[in-house]
Enzyme design. Structure first.
Site, short mmCIF file in Angstrom:
data_model
loop_
_atom_site.label_atom_id
_atom_site.label_comp_id
_atom_site.label_asym_id
_atom_site.label_seq_id
_atom_site.Cartn_x
_atom_site.Cartn_y
_atom_site.Cartn_z
N PRO A 1 -7.35 3.64 -2.30
CA PRO A 1 -8.31 4.27 -3.21
C PRO A 1 -7.78 4.16 -4.64
CG PRO A 1 -7.03 5.94 -2.05
CD PRO A 1 -6.65 4.62 -1.46
N MET B 1 -9.10 5.03 -8.67
CA MET B 1 -10.11 5.48 -9.63
C MET B 1 -10.45 4.34 -10.59
SD MET B 1 -10.68 8.64 -8.90
CE MET B 1 -11.62 9.20 -10.29
N GLN C 1 -12.53 8.98 -0.04
CA GLN C 1 -11.41 9.89 -0.35
C GLN C 1 -11.91 11.07 -1.17
OE1 GLN C 1 -8.21 9.33 -3.30
NE2 GLN C 1 -6.78 9.58 -1.60
N CYS D 1 -1.88 12.30 -5.77
CA CYS D 1 -2.11 12.00 -7.18
C CYS D 1 -1.39 13.00 -8.09
CB CYS D 1 -3.61 12.02 -7.49
SG CYS D 1 -3.93 11.66 -9.22
N LYS E 1 -3.47 11.26 2.57
CA LYS E 1 -2.68 10.29 1.77
C LYS E 1 -1.74 11.09 0.89
CE LYS E 1 -3.05 6.28 -1.28
NZ LYS E 1 -2.77 6.72 -2.64
N ASN F 1 2.48 2.44 2.08
CA ASN F 1 1.81 2.01 0.85
C ASN F 1 2.84 1.98 -0.29
OD1 ASN F 1 0.28 3.82 -1.70
ND2 ASN F 1 -0.37 1.73 -1.27
N GLY F 2 2.63 1.02 -1.21
CA GLY F 2 3.44 0.99 -2.42
C GLY F 2 4.16 -0.33 -2.60
N GLY G 1 -2.88 -1.52 -3.08
CA GLY G 1 -3.73 -1.15 -4.21
C GLY G 1 -3.80 -2.24 -5.26
C1 LIG Z 1 -5.89 2.50 -11.35
C2 LIG Z 1 -5.39 3.29 -10.18
C3 LIG Z 1 -6.12 4.38 -9.71
C4 LIG Z 1 -5.68 5.11 -8.59
N1 LIG Z 1 -6.47 6.11 -8.10
C5 LIG Z 1 -6.10 6.74 -6.94
C6 LIG Z 1 -6.97 7.68 -6.30
O1 LIG Z 1 -8.09 7.94 -6.74
N2 LIG Z 1 -6.53 8.28 -5.15
C7 LIG Z 1 -5.30 8.00 -4.60
O2 LIG Z 1 -4.94 8.56 -3.56
N3 LIG Z 1 -4.47 7.10 -5.18
C8 LIG Z 1 -4.86 6.47 -6.32
N4 LIG Z 1 -4.05 5.50 -6.84
C9 LIG Z 1 -2.79 5.15 -6.14
C10 LIG Z 1 -3.03 4.01 -5.14
O3 LIG Z 1 -3.93 4.41 -4.12
C11 LIG Z 1 -1.71 3.56 -4.50
O4 LIG Z 1 -1.17 4.63 -3.77
C12 LIG Z 1 -0.68 3.11 -5.54
O5 LIG Z 1 -1.27 2.26 -6.52
C13 LIG Z 1 0.49 2.38 -4.86
O6 LIG Z 1 0.04 1.24 -4.17
P1 LIG Z 1 0.19 -0.26 -4.79
O7 LIG Z 1 1.64 -0.41 -5.21
O8 LIG Z 1 -0.20 -1.18 -3.70
O9 LIG Z 1 -0.71 -0.33 -5.99
C14 LIG Z 1 -4.47 4.77 -7.96
C15 LIG Z 1 -3.74 3.66 -8.42
C16 LIG Z 1 -4.19 2.92 -9.51
C17 LIG Z 1 -3.40 1.71 -9.97
#
Ligand SMILES: Cc1cc2nc3c(=O)[nH]c(=O)nc-3n(C[C@H](O)[C@H](O)[C@H](O)COP(=O)(O)O)c2cc1C
Length: 322
Positions: A11, A13, A64, A94, A133, A205-206, A227
């Site tokens: 997810p 935003m 979510q 978050c 999450k 995740n991450g 993400g």
């Molecule tokens: C622009 C942006 C918006 C995000 N918005 C949310 C969100 O609405 N809810 C959430 O649980 N995590 C949010 N995240 C976190 C991601 O879901 C994810 O946990 C995080 O980016 C780590 O994963 P990645 O390294 O694959 O990007 C957001 C991340 C980014 C970059």
């Protein structure tokens, strides 16, 4: 464990809106897609259709929500039920100041009893079992015992699926962006959760950037969530259905563009703005010859307020048109 949790879109935003999800669905049929977070009060007081409508092709699809209150969470889920999302997920990860001010997101990791109460209430009132999450820790609580106690308490309320962002969050001193880069990745803690709670579905995740890396993590956890690498390099995941699920049929980018274009016209006719529909496409050729030119052409189409004759395929870098 549901097999389609092996890979999911995180997810995000202002990223994982319905249009980006529709595009990604053309690229990978199997990946589970998550919506942007929608706050409980937004659903209760706002226009639910604006936040909840999706195209049936997007499934499997998760909504979510953000909530810190069992009563509000129940009402928000009741509002969402008619849309029949495949899953509803609670944001306990978050760290943004606005979300902290609302008392939800990652600060709820300090209140596992409250998260458990939300899970219980939502299940009792709606029959929907929330998934969670969260992070591996926050602030001074980077110890595994804190993480394990959180999972144990929430699992005792019935929750079965935990998506774990393998970074601790800092609630002060780091902005949300820095909170996704500065704290080190600790996937080993997520693997340990899987060993300690084998009956739960644990998704890691991450920092995962390729289908090959995802496969590697799948040796230690039930699923992988990605993400930024899906937003930045969507086409990379055309390899996912084969790599993760062993499906034979590959994706053809021309077919993806044609399908997306038909969708774009349907959505324009319903009043969606061209900007929102073109935005998911910008990274489709990122890092490839012609990728910059593609972006420039999309920009020009945006300024003109319409697609040129020949449509998206005519804008695509040379070889892809063939
Ligand atoms: C622009 C942006 C918006 C995000 N918005 C949310 C969100 O609405 N809810 C959430 O649980 N995590 C949010 N995240 C976190 C991601 O879901 C994810 O946990 C995080 O980016 C780590 O994963 P990645 O390294 O694959 O990007 C957001 C991340 C980014 C970059």
């Amino acid at each position: 464990m549901s097999d389609d949790r092996r890979l999911s879109l995180a997810p995000m935003m202002e990223r994982t809106d319905r249009h980006f999800r529709f595009l990604l669905r053309q690229i990978t049929r199997r990946t589970r897609l998550y919506s942007e977070m929608v706050v409980d009060r937004t659903l209760i007081h706002g226009d639910p259709a604006r936040h909840l409508d999706f195209h049936p092709e997007e499934r499997p699809l998760a909504l979510q929500i953000g909530s810190a209150d069992p009563g509000l969470a129940v009402r928000a889920v009741q509002i969402a039920l008619p849309w029949k999302y495949d899953e509803i997920n609670l944001n306990v990860g978050c760290p943004s100041p606005r979300v902290q001010a609302g008392g939800f997101g990652v600060v709820l990791m300090r209140a596992p009893g409250c998260v458990a109460e939300i899970v219980r209430a939502v299940y009792a009132e709606t029959g929907m079992l929330l998934t969670i999450k969260h992070r591996v820790g926050l602030d001074d609580r980077g110890d595994y015992s804190f993480l394990a106690r959180f999972v144990e308490t929430v699992a005792a309320a019935g929750a079965r699926v935990f998506v774990v962002h393998a970074r601790r969050a800092w609630t002060a001193g780091l902005d949300p962006r820095a909170n996704r880069t500065v704290p080190p990745l600790e996937h080993a803690k997520v693997y340990r959760l899987k060993r300690d709670f084998p009956e739960l579905t644990i998704v890691t995740n991450g920092g995962i950037t390729t289908p090959e890396q995802a496969l590697d993590h799948l040796r230690h956890s039930d699923g992988v969530m990605v993400g930024r690498a899906m937003w930045d390099y969507p086409w990379r995941w055309a390899a996912a259905d084969r790599a993760i699920w062993g499906e034979e049929r590959g994706r053809d980018r021309r077919a993806v563009l044609e399908r997306y274009e038909a969708y774009l016209h349907e959505q324009l006719a319903k009043g969606a703005p061209l900007r929102a529909l073109l935005r998911p496409l910008f990274n489709l050729y990122k890092g490839e010859p012609g990728g910059r030119r593609w972006r420039q052409r999309l920009d020009a189409a945006l300024r003109a307020g319409r697609l040129p004759a020949g449509g998206l395929v005519a804008l695509a870098p040379g070889k892809v048109r063939a």
